[in-house]
Design an enzyme around this catalytic site. Structure first.
Site, PDB file in Angstrom:
ATOM      1  N   TYR A  53       6.823 -31.119  69.841  1.00 39.21           N
ATOM      2  CA  TYR A  53       5.841 -31.458  70.867  1.00 39.21           C
ATOM      3  C   TYR A  53       4.847 -30.311  71.035  1.00 39.21           C
ATOM      4  O   TYR A  53       5.237 -29.195  71.395  1.00 39.21           O
ATOM      5  CB  TYR A  53       6.524 -31.742  72.205  1.00 39.21           C
ATOM      6  CG  TYR A  53       7.432 -32.956  72.223  1.00 39.21           C
ATOM      7  CD1 TYR A  53       7.478 -33.851  71.156  1.00 39.21           C
ATOM      8  CD2 TYR A  53       8.253 -33.216  73.311  1.00 39.21           C
ATOM      9  CE1 TYR A  53       8.309 -34.964  71.179  1.00 39.21           C
ATOM     10  CE2 TYR A  53       9.091 -34.321  73.349  1.00 39.21           C
ATOM     11  CZ  TYR A  53       9.117 -35.186  72.269  1.00 39.21           C
ATOM     12  OH  TYR A  53       9.952 -36.279  72.306  1.00 39.21           O
ATOM     13  N   SER A 204      10.304 -43.786  75.827  1.00 41.63           N
ATOM     14  CA  SER A 204       9.184 -44.701  76.065  1.00 41.63           C
ATOM     15  C   SER A 204       9.622 -46.008  76.711  1.00 41.63           C
ATOM     16  O   SER A 204       9.302 -47.097  76.226  1.00 41.63           O
ATOM     17  CB  SER A 204       8.433 -44.988  74.755  1.00 41.63           C
ATOM     18  OG  SER A 204       7.103 -45.378  75.012  1.00 41.63           O
ATOM     19  N   PRO A 205      10.342 -45.937  77.838  1.00 44.24           N
ATOM     20  CA  PRO A 205      10.785 -47.159  78.512  1.00 44.24           C
ATOM     21  C   PRO A 205       9.640 -47.991  79.078  1.00 44.24           C
ATOM     22  O   PRO A 205       9.846 -49.154  79.429  1.00 44.24           O
ATOM     23  CB  PRO A 205      11.684 -46.625  79.629  1.00 44.24           C
ATOM     24  CG  PRO A 205      11.163 -45.256  79.913  1.00 44.24           C
ATOM     25  CD  PRO A 205      10.749 -44.724  78.574  1.00 44.24           C
ATOM     26  N   LEU A 206       8.447 -47.405  79.138  1.00 48.98           N
ATOM     27  CA  LEU A 206       7.274 -48.142  79.622  1.00 48.98           C
ATOM     28  C   LEU A 206       6.399 -48.621  78.468  1.00 48.98           C
ATOM     29  O   LEU A 206       5.208 -48.874  78.650  1.00 48.98           O
ATOM     30  CB  LEU A 206       6.464 -47.274  80.585  1.00 48.98           C
ATOM     31  CG  LEU A 206       7.190 -46.907  81.879  1.00 48.98           C
ATOM     32  CD1 LEU A 206       6.338 -45.972  82.733  1.00 48.98           C
ATOM     33  CD2 LEU A 206       7.563 -48.157  82.663  1.00 48.98           C
ATOM     34  N   GLY A 209       3.368 -46.690  77.712  1.00 50.53           N
ATOM     35  CA  GLY A 209       2.415 -46.799  78.819  1.00 50.53           C
ATOM     36  C   GLY A 209       1.824 -48.178  78.998  1.00 50.53           C
ATOM     37  O   GLY A 209       1.203 -48.470  80.028  1.00 50.53           O
ATOM     38  N   LEU A 211       3.276 -51.071  79.478  1.00 52.19           N
ATOM     39  CA  LEU A 211       3.924 -51.901  80.498  1.00 52.19           C
ATOM     40  C   LEU A 211       3.478 -51.563  81.920  1.00 52.19           C
ATOM     41  O   LEU A 211       3.875 -52.251  82.866  1.00 52.19           O
ATOM     42  CB  LEU A 211       5.447 -51.778  80.383  1.00 52.19           C
ATOM     43  CG  LEU A 211       6.057 -52.490  79.170  1.00 52.19           C
ATOM     44  CD1 LEU A 211       7.509 -52.087  78.974  1.00 52.19           C
ATOM     45  CD2 LEU A 211       5.929 -54.003  79.313  1.00 52.19           C
ATOM     46  N   GLY A 213       0.498 -51.995  82.701  1.00 50.24           N
ATOM     47  CA  GLY A 213      -0.575 -52.960  82.892  1.00 50.24           C
ATOM     48  C   GLY A 213      -1.961 -52.367  82.806  1.00 50.24           C
ATOM     49  O   GLY A 213      -2.951 -53.091  82.943  1.00 50.24           O
ATOM     50  N   LYS A 214      -2.055 -51.082  82.565  1.00 52.10           N
ATOM     51  CA  LYS A 214      -3.365 -50.421  82.586  1.00 52.10           C
ATOM     52  C   LYS A 214      -4.302 -50.867  81.465  1.00 52.10           C
ATOM     53  O   LYS A 214      -5.514 -50.699  81.545  1.00 52.10           O
ATOM     54  CB  LYS A 214      -3.191 -48.904  82.539  1.00 52.10           C
ATOM     55  CG  LYS A 214      -2.699 -48.370  81.203  1.00 52.10           C
ATOM     56  CD  LYS A 214      -2.757 -46.847  81.123  1.00 52.10           C
ATOM     57  CE  LYS A 214      -1.709 -46.224  82.004  1.00 52.10           C
ATOM     58  NZ  LYS A 214      -1.661 -44.742  81.824  1.00 52.10           N
TER      59      LYS A 214
END
Length: 320
Positions: A53, A204-206, A209, A211, A213-214
């Site tokens: 990273y 990355s559970p979203l 990013g 999920l 909704g953005k």
């Protein structure tokens, strides 16, 4: 925050983990310090980083905060190796020498003599898995890592590594992408982990990013999808298939009076095998939004609807 046992080990981790993918690149030291402080104050313990990273910058930034912003012994520190830096970019290398040298370098950057969990970041087709596993064993035997595991490996490699490591030190964890937009690990990785007592960490559970909704209408200028170094990371989930899942999440969120990301995290939280969902928030506000999902409970009918709309494709031999 709930603390969950990692597989069959004695290690316990917070069911929400703090990811540091953006640290020192998109997240500066002030925002990182605020994130770390808010996370620990909310009861979070698992902090996930990697030597890759920001080319080690995330570990350096995290190391500068440990002991100052929060005590080192209040976090479960997880780092990864297996991607070696070269003048031409990162090279996958999970050989014994590369892993142990990488671990030593990570410890220097983190300012600690050990990590709680050490993972091989990605499969290396050029190195025998037995050699990779021998490095994990050495990391535990030398005291540089308390527990070891794999990241982004297929089910057969999880099973083979667990067999090679045996009961002592044992394979503690497998970290893999898992969300309503990526349920591929349900085919083989989750069954292998369940049978062998290996804990699961979901990164990355979203859905990178998406999920939140953005991205339903456009790509925000300050989002990852607009970032030159992360646009390719988000792009696979901006198509029509993902859009149908996102719309289902938004509809559920509207009906519950909650945010879409809270619904996405609540769906993952009831997955019994998942010890921790690692959220990589870019800003303190984004992290606080994830922490706010703690009290969300999805009704059975919503869980079923989300399961159906996001179901992964299966076929022979998983299903006949």
């Amino acid at each position: 925050m709930e603390q969950r046992q990692l597989g069959r080990t004695g290690l316990r981790v917070s069911h929400l983990g703090l990811g540091t993918l953006t640290w020192s690149r998109d997240t500066d030291e002030h925002d990182a310090a605020e994130q770390l402080r808010d996370f620990v104050e909310a009861g979070g313990t698992l902090v996930d980083t990697s030597a890759s990273y920001a080319d080690g910058g995330a570990e350096e930034l995290l190391g500068s905060l440990l002991g100052g912003v929060v005590p080192r012994d209040e976090v479960v520190l997880c780092t990864k190796a297996g991607v070696r830096r070269t003048p031409d970019g990162g090279v996958v290398d999970a050989s014994r020498g590369a892993l142990l040298d990488g671990l030593d370098a990570s410890l220097r950057r983190l300012g600690t003599d050990h990590v709680d969990l050490f993972l091989v970041q990605t499969p290396d087709p050029r190195t025998p898995l037995a050699e990779t596993v021998s490095a994990l064993r050495r990391a535990v035997d030398s005291g540089r890592a308390r527990y070891v595991g794999l990241s982004n490996h297929p089910g057969w490699q999880v099973a083979r590594a667990a067999t090679l490591l045996g009961e002592d030190p044992g394979l503690a964890a497998v970290e893999a992408e898992y969300s309503l937009l990526q349920r591929g690990i349900e085919r083989e990785v989750l069954p292998a982990a369940a049978d062998l007592g290996v804990g699961v960490l979901a990164w990355s559970p979203l859905g990178r990013g998406v999920l939140t909704g953005k991205y339903r209408r456009t790509v925000p200028a300050d989002s990852r999808a607009a970032s030159p170094h992360l646009a390719g990371f988000v792009e696979p989930y901006l198509g029509s298939v993902a859009a149908a899942v996102v719309e289902a999440v938004v509809i559920a969120a509207d009906g519950l009076g909650r945010a879409p990301l809270e619904v996405a995290l609540a769906w993952l939280r009831v997955r019994a095998q998942v010890a921790s969902a690692v959220v990589g928030a870019r800003t303190p506000a984004q992290l606080r939004a994830s922490l706010a999902a703690e009290d969300v409970e999805l009704p059975p009918e919503i869980l079923r609807a989300l399961d159906e709309v996001s179901a992964p494709a299966t076929g022979y031999p998983e299903r006949r």
